[in-house]
Structure formats: C-alpha cells, structure tokens
Design a protein around this motif. Structure first.
Motif: not given
Lengths: 252, 252
Positions: B33, B36-39, B103, B145, B154-155, B161-162, B165-166, B168-169
């Motif tokens: 999940r 996918k939120t970050m493509g 990261a 991270i 971190l889980n 996720q982190v 996210y980075e 995608r950024m």
C-alpha cells in the motif's frame, strides 16, 4: 539578553500531533510509534472510538509511553488550546480556500514557528474521510502529501510517519549517525599502490608498450571512486604480491 | 538523436522494493500500500515467511494488485537480477565500510540512475534485525532514515513509506535533467565478476580454506563502493584472466 540567558527551544518539543475521531485503536498505537521514532512526543486524541485499547498498546511497541501521556479531548478546539498554528492534513482537494502546502513546506513552516517557542499542531482526520469541514475551520493551513493520483490513500499512521519525518528533517535533525570510519589511505599510499598495480599489470601482460594511456586512467579511477582505506590498500597490495608470485596450494 | 526519438523513462517504473525474509505478512501488505501511494509498483519478496496470506491482502487494501504481481524469490541475488544499483536500508551502525547516505540523498541517487533507464533496488531486511551481513554484501550503498537516537525502530512498512515518499519527491526533480553517464554493471554482472575474482584469488593462494569470510566481504565492498560500470567490469575481468594465465612479454 545574553545568549546564556535564553532558554533552549527544541522545535520538536513544541509540536503536537492531533488525531480526530480515529476509528481503529491500532492506528493510534502505530501513530505513536511513528511519532517517537522522529522525536515528537505530544499526542492529542479527539474523541477516539476506543482508547485506551490493547491494539493501540500492541502497535505502539516501544512507544507505549506516548499513549500513557496522550491527552484525550472532547473537541478539536480543546486539543488546539495554546497553539499558534494548526495545520490540517488533507488528502483531497478542498473547495474552500485554505492555503495548501506540500508536506515538506508545511513542516518547514511548522518548525520555523516552533523554533520561536510557540506550539504548533498537525491535525489528522478519520481513516475513512479525513477532516470534516468543521474541523478544517479550526486550521489555518492545509498540508498535502504528494501521492500517486491514481491511489492516494495513505494509512493514517503512514501519513503521520511521513509528516513527522519531514518535521524532524526541518528541525535540523536530518543528519544520520555516521558509521565508525576507518582511516582512509593517504595520497602517497595510493600512489604506491598504483605503481605496484602498474608493475603487476605489465608483468602479467595486461599493459604492453603500445598500451593507450586511457586504460591506466580508467583503472585508477575505479579505485579513486572507491576511496580506499589504509587497510584496504594493504589487502589489495597483498593480492598484487601474490599475482606476481603465486603461492602454490598446500599439499601439492 | 532527436528528443522525440528518445523513449520516455519514468524513474518510478525502474524502481523495485525488495523485502527480505519478512516475518509478518501484514507488513508485506502495508508495504505494498505504501509503495502504490507513491506510484512504485515492483515488489520482490525474498523468502517471505508466509505469502500469499490473508493478512497481507487485508493490509494492502487498494494495493492488492501489487501483491498479485509481486515476484517471490529464493535468494536476494535473484531479486536483484538486472539492477544497476542496490541500496540497503540500515537502522544500525555497521562496522564495515559501505557508503552511508540519508534517505533523501539515497533517493536522489536512485532516481538519477533510474532516470537513465536502469533498474534500482531498495532492499529491506527483517522486522527484527534488518539486513544480514550476507545480504548487505549484495548492496552497493546503505541508506538510513534520520531518527530519534533514543528510539529508532520504524515499523517495516513505515520505513518503506518514507523511502517511497522520498523516491517520489526525487523522481519529480530528476526527470528534469537526465545526466549522461556510462551504463552501470547490473547485479548479475557484478556477481559474475565476484565469482571470477574469488576463483582467481584461490588460484594465486590469497584465499585458503581457513580464510576468514571477512576478507572476502572487505574486497567485495571495495568494488561495491566504486559502483562499477559495465565496461569497467570487462576491464577488471580481463586482468583476472591474465592473472590466471599470464601472457609472456613479447620477444621472450
């Protein structure tokens, strides 16, 4: 005022995470863990569906202390008491015109205010539908995590994790603890290695008199990029020594 | 070549997330999940404890398609096949010297290579102990991270996720200026080189049966740090070939 007299402001201590009407207590625990990994400690819960709860405790793992000190509120207004800025997290476009910032810029804004010793809240809505319009009315700013337009549904705790990560990065705590570094080889040690390497390559027939200089350069650049440590130069020179004079396998 | 003739490279399509020996299937779903939120779509699972599994499906919510297309592998080597760069996520200090980046910088590095159309892997270890030393040996770079030193756990899905996210950024930025660079060697080409190197070192008597494994690791890491190009691997293998069978100098 002298520098000594000023109280030390740690921006992360001025930040609070506010979770509104969270449905699943497990998400509260996971959010607490996410917060603590980034050094953010103040958790406010507005009308949580079930709290305290064993699922919250289980998901918090080593961050159960944040659940102990969490403040449960009857209204968002109460949770925002004393805050100079409330930033609402939004996953969808909103009709009403709040200023909307990407998470990174929102975190920078939050930290610049927190660094002045003022409290800032990051406000998260329910798992299903985010913040209500009533709740948004209590925020001065909206933050959005850039996502895949085709699937933008971050888990609540994952959204808290990304925001808290950006808050930590903005607070100036972005450095990683460097690994214990071994001393690097000095320039003369490197030159000694390159000379040894070149002699060896001539001996095995890799370089010949017509050899283009370019190949030498390319090989040097491989090792230059590796930034060799002292000990690594010794290991590589040990290999060169044996390349020139192989040691027959034992027992032969 | 005209600009129109160049195929459009979408950096996020060149990225794969590799989860090694994940214990809890729920974390696999939550990681899918997060991706996918970050493509990011390519999920590789190395020896997962339980997969497919109802908990994975439940936690993936709308990202169940990534679980359908996930590739289950018997070894990390297999999962990295075709990758020009493998970045291992590390939560602890490591003694042996891999390059270690925060990261954000690691994501920028990944995207700059992905933007050239080469595959890049982000490798995550187990929930309990992260990546093993053996797994690290297959990575060229470590990412960390930045976290609260007092609680850095971190889980797994939160870490994914982190990082995503980075990525995608960074992907948004790196599409602007694709650097012209020589293609990097892929993970399987590197493994071929390491095998050749090891055979050679045994033949010249550098490794003996009592050789501590650590020496092998140290040598691999020198070349891992160098991030070898395809052509450089060919040059180095040319040297190994002549080390095993030297060519006598001409005229003798």
């Amino acid at each position: 005022m002298s520098l000594e007299a000023q109280p030390l402001v740690r921006p992360l201590d001025q930040l609070r995470i506010v979770l509104c009407q969270t449905s699943h207590p497990g998400n509260i625990g996971a959010a607490a863990r996410a917060m603590k990994t980034m050094g953010i400690h103040q958790l406010y819960l507005v009308k949580p569906e079930a709290f305290p709860h064993e699922h919250a405790t289980a998901m918090a793992t080593g961050a159960a202390d944040l659940l102990q000190t969490a403040i449960v509120c009857d209204s968002l207004e109460q949770a925002l008491n004393g805050c100079a800025l409330a930033i609402g997290l939004s996953a969808r476009k909103r009709q009403l015109s709040h200023e909307l910032l990407p998470a990174r810029e929102a975190a920078q804004r939050a930290c610049s205010i927190a660094a002045q010793g003022q409290q800032v809240a990051l406000v998260f809505g329910t798992e299903m539908s985010g913040l209500s319009n009533d709740e948004l009315d209590h925020c001065q700013l909206l933050a959005m995590i850039p996502t895949n337009p085709a699937f933008s549904s971050l888990n609540l705790a994952a959204a808290v994790q990304v925001l808290c990560y950006e808050l930590r990065m903005s607070a100036g705590l972005s450095t990683v603890t460097p690994a214990v570094a071994n001393p690097l080889a000095t320039s003369d040690e490197l030159e000694g290695f390159y000379t040894h390497l070149e002699q060896t390559l001539i001996k095995i027939g890799f370089f010949d008199p017509n050899d283009p200089k370019k190949l030498r350069q390319r090989i040097r650049r491989i090792y230059a990029r590796a930034q060799l440590e002292k000990e690594e130069v010794n290991i590589l020179r040990g290999i060169l020594k044996l390349t020139q004079n192989p040691r027959p396998p034992e027992g032969l």
